[in-house]
Design an enzyme around this catalytic site. Structure first.
Site, mmCIF file in Angstrom:
data_model
loop_
_atom_site.group_PDB
_atom_site.id
_atom_site.type_symbol
_atom_site.label_atom_id
_atom_site.label_comp_id
_atom_site.label_asym_id
_atom_site.label_seq_id
_atom_site.Cartn_x
_atom_site.Cartn_y
_atom_site.Cartn_z
ATOM 1 N N ASP A 158 17.222 47.771 88.893
ATOM 2 C CA ASP A 158 16.057 48.054 87.723
ATOM 3 C C ASP A 158 16.514 48.822 86.773
ATOM 4 O OD1 ASP A 158 13.361 48.507 87.032
ATOM 5 O OD2 ASP A 158 12.770 49.598 89.083
ATOM 6 N N GLY A 164 10.612 41.067 83.167
ATOM 7 C CA GLY A 164 10.137 39.892 82.206
ATOM 8 C C GLY A 164 10.275 39.893 80.575
ATOM 9 N N ASP A 219 4.829 45.163 87.137
ATOM 10 C CA ASP A 219 4.761 45.221 88.531
ATOM 11 C C ASP A 219 3.358 44.771 88.863
ATOM 12 O OD1 ASP A 219 7.010 46.814 88.391
ATOM 13 O OD2 ASP A 219 6.323 48.550 89.074
HETATM 14 C C1 GLA Z 1 9.564 49.803 88.952
HETATM 15 C C2 GLA Z 1 9.741 48.369 89.627
HETATM 16 C C3 GLA Z 1 9.196 48.279 91.076
HETATM 17 C C4 GLA Z 1 9.584 49.460 91.947
HETATM 18 C C5 GLA Z 1 9.789 50.758 91.181
HETATM 19 C C6 GLA Z 1 10.453 51.788 92.008
HETATM 20 O O1 GLA Z 1 8.252 49.998 88.731
HETATM 21 O O2 GLA Z 1 9.383 47.372 88.847
HETATM 22 O O3 GLA Z 1 9.141 47.090 91.675
HETATM 23 O O4 GLA Z 1 10.890 49.284 92.178
HETATM 24 O O5 GLA Z 1 10.448 50.763 89.843
HETATM 25 O O6 GLA Z 1 10.302 52.965 91.318
#
Ligand code: GLA
Length: 412
Positions: free
Chosen positions: A162, A212, A233
């Site tokens: 991430d 994205g 998200d």
């Molecule tokens: C981001 C990601 C989520 C999740 C959180 C965890 O927001 O997009 O899917 O993994 O981090 O902190």
């Protein structure tokens, strides 16, 4: 933690937007390599469960074991759900040798992996190319090889990587006014972890989480991505789910066996989604050849939610061996019509009513001609399980946020 996690991508999104003007230069920095071998993983979209959408920072060893137990007990494992993925907030501190330890919620990751494997399931984990994750825990920056080896030693089968902290830690620090260089650094950070994962010799599915921005579908496959997030998200809210779905139209050409668009994990069974909304969400993820990572509280799952998540016919659309993501063929007012071409010449049709309320019974009229079909088509309604014949101009009464999902075995 969830608030931090949700805010960070939103704030960063603004930064990313200002970069738009300079994107053409960035494209030249992309790797030239042909599509990677995808480590043989994810020949169909990954299926499993992830801790974030329901448990967020409350996830712990017991919760993960419970989820594994429930995947087996509910029949979800038999229906194809294989990965048990721990999201953010498992990380502890690094020791003097740089080795990352788990925090108190996860006393023994190797033992947890052994437990999950003993159930015939696979274990996934989460990190960031930055020094910290979205929830503020330790990331893999400058420890990529070490972390990848650690994952392999533990028996990890899937990594969600991430972007989060990498933006402030590296991109903005090293190249504050150079968006092209920031892009190069970002792509390189994913390539570095891909190399580290491959060097372990263990097949580890590689999931890129980059919200994205910067068209990851154009470069993620070249840095070993088996899947890449195409959006910010998800939330257990119809408007958010529908906004995500609308952003997927046009991305179908980038997906295929080993490399999938990821419109984010499932919210089926979460929040206040109605049954129609849950069915539409699940149907559309199947049409989109999206990873099916349930994100609900499995030990307390209601039977009607289990029935949705284990609908074999819908799962078969998602997991179709042709691996061809569906397309939105047309929209009329609040109704969208999607199709997906399936192995053996079959076709799935999803008609979705994005409108909320119905004050009358005035139907939507489906045009088969617009779908390239001629004359009556016989198939199966995948939510009633009954045979259905669609005709040109067919009147369809769809519930608010509801879906008609049909599989046509031999479309004409
Ligand atoms: C981001 C990601 C989520 C999740 C959180 C965890 O927001 O997009 O899917 O993994 O981090 O902190």
């Amino acid at each position: 933690m969830r608030i931090v996690a949700l805010l960070v991508p939103a704030v960063l999104a603004l930064t990313s937007l200002t970069a738009a003007a300079q994107k053409p230069t960035a494209a030249r920095a992309l790797p030239k390599a042909p599509l990677a071998a995808y480590q043989g993983a994810a020949q169909t979209p990954p299926m499993g469960w992830n801790s974030w959408n329901y448990f967020a920072d409350k996830v712990d060893d017991k919760g993960v074991r419970d989820a594994a137990d429930q995947l087996v007990a509910t029949g979800m494992k038999d229906a194809g759900y294989t990965y048990v993925n721990i999201d953010d907030t498992w990380e502890g501190e690094r020791d003097a040798n740089g080795v990352l330890h788990t925090n108190a919620k996860f006393p023994d990751m190797k033992a947890l992996a052994d437990y999950v494997h003993s159930k015939g399931l696979k274990l996934g984990i989460y990190s960031s190319p930055g020094s910290h994750t979205c929830a503020g825990y330790a990331g893999s920056l400058d420890h990529e090889a070490q972390d990848a080896q650690l994952y392999a030693q533990w028996g990890i089968d899937y990594l969600k990587y991430d972007l989060c902290g990498f933006i402030q830690d590296v991109m903005e620090k090293q190249a504050p006014h150079d968006r092209a260089e920031q892009m190069r650094l970002m792509v390189a950070s994913y390539a570095k972890m891909d190399k580290a994962l491959k060097a372990t010799g263990r097949p580890i599915a590689f999931s890129l989480c980059q919200y994205g921005w910067d068209a990851p579908w154009e470069w993620a496959p070249q840095v070993g991505g088996n899947l890449w997030r195409t959006t910010g998200d998800i939330e257990p809210d119809w408007d958010r789910i529908y906004a995500i779905v609308s952003q997927q139209a046009g991305l179908e050409k980038y997906a295929g066996p080993g490399h999938w668009n990821d419109p984010d994990m499932l919210e089926v069974g979460n929040g206040r989604l109605t049954l129609d909304e849950n069915r539409s969400h699940f149907s559309l993820w199947a049409i989109l050849a999206a990873p099916l990572l349930a994100g609900n509280d499995l030990p307390n799952m209601k039977p009607e939610i289990k029935a949705i998540l284990t609908n074999r016919d819908v799962i078969a659309i998602d997991q179709d061996s042709l691996g061809k993501q569906g397309s939105r063929v047309y929209s009329e007012g609040e109704v969208d019509v999607w199709t997906r071409h399936l192995a053996g010449g079959a076709m799935a049709i999803a008609v979705v009513n994005a409108g909320g309320r119905r004050y009358s019974t005035h139907p939507f009229h489906l045009s088969l001609a617009k779908l390239g079909l001629h004359g009556p088509q016989t198939g199966k309604d995948l939510w009633t399980g009954k045979p259905i014949t669609l005709t040109e101009g067919q009147p369809l009464e769809l519930a608010g946020h509801g879906v008609l999902l049909v599989r046509i075995g031999a479309p004409k």
